[in-house]
Write a protein that holds these residues in place. Structure first.
Motif, PDB file in Angstrom:
ATOM      1  N   GLU A  60      -6.276   1.573   1.406  1.00 35.75           N
ATOM      2  CA  GLU A  60      -5.839   2.949   1.161  1.00 35.75           C
ATOM      3  C   GLU A  60      -6.998   3.947   1.165  1.00 35.75           C
ATOM      4  O   GLU A  60      -6.779   5.143   0.951  1.00 35.75           O
ATOM      5  CB  GLU A  60      -5.123   3.025  -0.190  1.00 35.75           C
ATOM      6  CG  GLU A  60      -3.829   2.216  -0.249  1.00 35.75           C
ATOM      7  CD  GLU A  60      -3.274   2.085  -1.654  1.00 35.75           C
ATOM      8  OE1 GLU A  60      -2.094   1.689  -1.786  1.00 35.75           O
ATOM      9  OE2 GLU A  60      -4.024   2.361  -2.618  1.00 35.75           O
ATOM     10  N   PRO A  72       0.823  -1.214   0.000  1.00 36.94           N
ATOM     11  CA  PRO A  72       0.000   0.000   0.000  1.00 36.94           C
ATOM     12  C   PRO A  72       0.854   1.261   0.000  1.00 36.94           C
ATOM     13  O   PRO A  72       1.965   1.269   0.532  1.00 36.94           O
ATOM     14  CB  PRO A  72      -0.789  -0.125   1.316  1.00 36.94           C
ATOM     15  CG  PRO A  72       0.115  -0.914   2.216  1.00 36.94           C
ATOM     16  CD  PRO A  72       0.837  -1.881   1.320  1.00 36.94           C
ATOM     17  N   THR A  73       0.325   2.305  -0.587  1.00 35.21           N
ATOM     18  CA  THR A  73       0.992   3.601  -0.517  1.00 35.21           C
ATOM     19  C   THR A  73       0.779   4.241   0.846  1.00 35.21           C
ATOM     20  O   THR A  73       1.595   5.034   1.309  1.00 35.21           O
ATOM     21  CB  THR A  73       0.461   4.537  -1.606  1.00 35.21           C
ATOM     22  OG1 THR A  73      -0.973   4.660  -1.461  1.00 35.21           O
ATOM     23  CG2 THR A  73       0.763   3.978  -2.987  1.00 35.21           C
ATOM     24  N   GLU A  74      -0.353   3.903   1.496  1.00 34.52           N
ATOM     25  CA  GLU A  74      -0.657   4.334   2.853  1.00 34.52           C
ATOM     26  C   GLU A  74      -1.710   3.393   3.416  1.00 34.52           C
ATOM     27  O   GLU A  74      -2.409   2.706   2.675  1.00 34.52           O
ATOM     28  CB  GLU A  74      -1.172   5.778   2.876  1.00 34.52           C
ATOM     29  CG  GLU A  74      -2.418   6.003   2.046  1.00 34.52           C
ATOM     30  CD  GLU A  74      -2.915   7.437   2.103  1.00 34.52           C
ATOM     31  OE1 GLU A  74      -2.622   8.121   3.107  1.00 34.52           O
ATOM     32  OE2 GLU A  74      -3.600   7.872   1.163  1.00 34.52           O
ATOM     33  N   GLN A  75      -1.812   3.350   4.738  1.00 37.86           N
ATOM     34  CA  GLN A  75      -2.830   2.539   5.389  1.00 37.86           C
ATOM     35  C   GLN A  75      -3.824   3.469   6.060  1.00 37.86           C
ATOM     36  O   GLN A  75      -3.518   4.101   7.063  1.00 37.86           O
ATOM     37  CB  GLN A  75      -2.192   1.600   6.419  1.00 37.86           C
ATOM     38  CG  GLN A  75      -1.230   0.592   5.811  1.00 37.86           C
ATOM     39  CD  GLN A  75      -0.707  -0.404   6.824  1.00 37.86           C
ATOM     40  OE1 GLN A  75      -1.466  -0.935   7.637  1.00 37.86           O
ATOM     41  NE2 GLN A  75       0.591  -0.656   6.789  1.00 37.86           N
ATOM     42  N   THR A  95      -5.799  -3.959  -1.262  1.00 39.98           N
ATOM     43  CA  THR A  95      -4.938  -2.803  -1.014  1.00 39.98           C
ATOM     44  C   THR A  95      -5.648  -1.499  -1.361  1.00 39.98           C
ATOM     45  O   THR A  95      -5.512  -0.493  -0.650  1.00 39.98           O
ATOM     46  CB  THR A  95      -3.633  -2.930  -1.811  1.00 39.98           C
ATOM     47  OG1 THR A  95      -2.892  -4.041  -1.288  1.00 39.98           O
ATOM     48  CG2 THR A  95      -2.785  -1.674  -1.692  1.00 39.98           C
TER      49      THR A  95
END
Length: 311
Positions: A275, A232-235, A271
């Motif tokens: 995000e 992921p790019t962010e959670q 994912t």
């Protein structure tokens, strides 16, 4: 809701029998959700036309329109005007751990639904996913699948905590696929008293997800295949991640791809949800999907999955 801290620092293990804790949260959002709704939504986004079966309350009209517009068949949904649709109230901490409660509402009436008339109306079922719902409904639907010869995917998830051993056995025996996370799988073994080998003898394929570690596919001949996550790019919010995984998996599986490729598409959709702030707030972009599949699994995997992906 979001709690700006860690549950593990607020709960004393030696005082669990006297627990009385409240958490001051700093955020509240209200989203469409529910296991079946999340999976149906994601399948619709992915260009599929799933048949949604369940019981809802008098407050379902807006939700129904969203699903109908995505191509979800909601003709199997029964409405009861004297109750609300089931609600999931969840608080997530900074470690992505969750404490949640369920309001059953109309879900308690889902045991009144018979699958056979729905199957006749839609021309039969390819696969019936029996997810977390009223336990009596889950057992009724499972028994009907065995009786009618419908292939089914057992996905008891959150309801395992509420089921006894005999109920859990009834939900798993004869499943074409069994999908749980790692905690749920261990709980299933404990409640049923079965060994891993005995579970393998009861189901066709077992799939166990391990959060950030990915998922393992165990086929009937004992072959194990590990599938990584899409980083992921962010959670943002883990709510509905498992539902999204199932939708991606079913989309590729329904297109005739193998278990590993299906799980890899599941990993991508999971994912996207991780995000996003809510289980149905993610958006689809085919070019982005292919880029991320290439980065996570390689060019060959992306090429195989590309025909399955909607524009």
């Amino acid at each position: 809701m979001h709690f700006p801290g860690k549950f593990s620092e607020q709960i004393l293990a030696e005082q669990l029998d006297r627990i009385s804790v409240s958490f001051l949260v700093d955020d509240l959002t209200v989203r469409r959700g529910g296991v079946a709704g999340n999976i149906a939504f994601a399948l619709g986004v992915l260009g599929q036309n799933p048949v949604l079966v369940g019981a809802v309350g008098s407050d379902f009209a807006e939700y129904k329109k969203v699903l109908d517009d995505l191509g979800v068949d909601t003709s199997g949904v029964q409405s009861f005007d004297d109750v609300h649709t089931a609600r999931f109230v969840c608080t997530t901490d900074d470690d992505m751990r969750q404490i949640a409660s369920f309001y059953t509402g109309a879900m308690a009436r889902s045991k009144e639904i018979e699958l056979a008339p729905i199957a006749e109306r839609v021309g039969g079922f390819d696969l019936v996913l029996i997810g977390a719902s009223d336990p009596d409904a889950m057992i009724r639907h499972t028994e009907e699948c065995r009786e009618k010869g419908y292939k089914f995917l057992a996905d008891p998830s959150q309801q395992l905590a509420r089921l006894d051993g005999e109920q859990a056995k009834k939900l798993v025996d004869g499943a074409t696929y069994l999908v749980t996370n790692d905690y749920e799988y261990e709980l299933l073994l404990k409640k049923t008293g079965w060994t891993a080998e005995e579970v393998a003898a009861k189901v066709g394929t077992r799939i166990t997800t391990y959060g950030e570690k990915g998922a393992v596919i165990v086929e009937s001949d004992g072959t194990e295949t590990w599938v990584d996550v899409v980083p992921p790019t962010e959670q943002v919010d883990p709510t509905g991640v498992g539902d999204a995984w199932r939708a991606g998996f079913l989309t590729a599986l329904g297109a005739g791809l193998g278990l590993e490729r299906s799980a890899q598409l599941g990993a991508l959709i999971a994912t996207y949800v991780l995000e996003s702030d809510g289980p149905q707030e993610w958006t689809w972009d085919k070019d982005n999907a292919l880029t991320r599949l290439r980065a996570a699994f390689g060019e060959a995997v992306a090429t195989e999955l590309e025909p399955v992906l909607p524009a």
